[in-house]
Design an enzyme around this catalytic site. Sequence first.
Site, PDB file in Angstrom:
ATOM      1  NE  ARG A   9      -6.175   1.889  -0.160  1.00 41.48           N
ATOM      2  CZ  ARG A   9      -6.157   3.071   0.442  1.00 41.48           C
ATOM      3  NH1 ARG A   9      -5.049   3.502   1.002  1.00 41.48           N
ATOM      4  NH2 ARG A   9      -7.232   3.807   0.494  1.00 41.48           N
ATOM      5  CG  ASN A  19      -1.873   1.099   1.315  1.00 45.27           C
ATOM      6  OD1 ASN A  19      -1.826   2.021   0.502  1.00 45.27           O
ATOM      7  ND2 ASN A  19      -2.764   1.039   2.281  1.00 45.27           N
ATOM      8  NE  ARG A  72      -9.107  12.816   2.805  1.00 48.15           N
ATOM      9  CZ  ARG A  72      -9.200  11.497   2.629  1.00 48.15           C
ATOM     10  NH1 ARG A  72     -10.306  10.960   2.154  1.00 48.15           N
ATOM     11  NH2 ARG A  72      -8.197  10.728   2.927  1.00 48.15           N
ATOM     12  CD  GLU A 107      -8.830  -0.560   4.667  1.00 45.54           C
ATOM     13  OE1 GLU A 107      -8.325  -0.086   5.709  1.00 45.54           O
ATOM     14  OE2 GLU A 107      -9.186   0.140   3.720  1.00 45.54           O
ATOM     15  CG  HIS A 128     -12.875   3.914   2.958  1.00 47.43           C
ATOM     16  ND1 HIS A 128     -13.532   5.032   3.401  1.00 47.43           N
ATOM     17  CD2 HIS A 128     -11.568   4.137   3.212  1.00 47.43           C
ATOM     18  CE1 HIS A 128     -12.669   5.903   3.898  1.00 47.43           C
ATOM     19  NE2 HIS A 128     -11.463   5.378   3.786  1.00 47.43           N
TER      20      HIS A 128
END
Length: 403
Positions: A90, A9, A240, A383, A179
């Site tokens: 990813r 990742n 964010r 994940e 996600h």
Amino acid sequence: MSDHVLVINTGSSSLKYSLVDAASGKAAASGLVERIGEPEGHHRHRGPQGEKQTTRRFASHEDALRAAVDAFETQGPSLDDVEIAAVGHRVVHGGSRFADPALVDDELVAAVTDLVPLAPLHNPANLEGITVARRLFPDLPQVAVFDTAFHQTLEPHAYTYAVPAEWLKDHGIRRYGFHGTSYAFASEQAARLLGRDLAELNLIVLHLGNGCSAAAVRGGESVDTSMGMTPLEGLVMGTRSGDLDPAVHAHLVRELGWSMDEIDHALNFESGLKGLAGENDFRELSRRRAAGDVRAQLAFDVYCYRIKKYVGAYYAVLGTVDAIVFTAGVGQNSAEMRATSLAGLERLGIQIDESRNTASADEGRAVSAADSPVAVLVIPTDEEWEIARQALNCVRSTDHSGG
Ligand code: ADP
């Protein structure tokens, strides 16, 4: 045949890796290289002999991945002893093109490069990871697993923005959602925990980490999600803004003379909890709030209120809801956030049990009252495991179809 997948990742200045047994989810080793390109970088490798930290300059992502390979050699497990079945990457944005994981080849690299305008903060780093891994492991199959893929089941009425139709046709401007690997994992685990078939469940899943999003999942398929063309839309996040009147951009340009890059940066990196309270770490925010800090309290209130609005919206979208699932760092750990976000929804059949909610546990569990018609679940996301599983499935199904 080995079930081990090396999951990679890559961020703009970081490289996270994990050697995962796709069957059990167990990581034989994992590590993180941070501050790539800066004068002083940091590498942490955790293997069978424990954890080792190294501080030095890592000039590039290739330098970082080579350091990871060296760490496997010196601290174990040796990559010669563990047969790796695939490298799983990813990749944040797969656009409309990728609804499933895909084997990496030149064509895929070109397609992910074409998608850079939709994900300028993420796809270039993911591509860098793919490029260096192909160089270092030329004989291993490499698989791209896309964050957006899970949401390719959204119907046009859910993914279409009400803007001139050419924006979608000519420029791909639509909701994609992110996600996805976390949603796939958490949905399956929720079904397991409830002892029911995923195909018959309606779930509202809340992935609340540094990035935050919500998804309405019917029968294991995404029907709506809060992030949009980019991961900026929707819930309040660490840095964010989430949802914002689009006219704010024009106002900042016209009245304050801001550039688009300044606005983009402010909304992605200086907003959310950090913008409101000067703090994006939820633990620290909770400490300050408990000590009576007014800014931390407001940030917490805005965060939870936005979650409540999405829960209400997705309840309406799904019609009936079997479970609300909290996952990722904040979702798994903040009992106060769960209680506040779902307070007052008893008439919708949502009832949290206070002692279950505040009990600490690392396992997936129900935190709803025994007679709550809608279950409220806390599921630790994984994940890396999901990427490993999807990558291995992709390699195996390609092997079969290729004869
Ligand atoms: P990422 O999106 O980077 O994978 P994580 O899922 O690890 O992020 O979530 C990070 C967030 O989780 C941070 O805001 C962190 O403060 C928060 N978090 C981690 N542990 C706790 C805790 N015990 N209580 C509250 N928040 C927590």
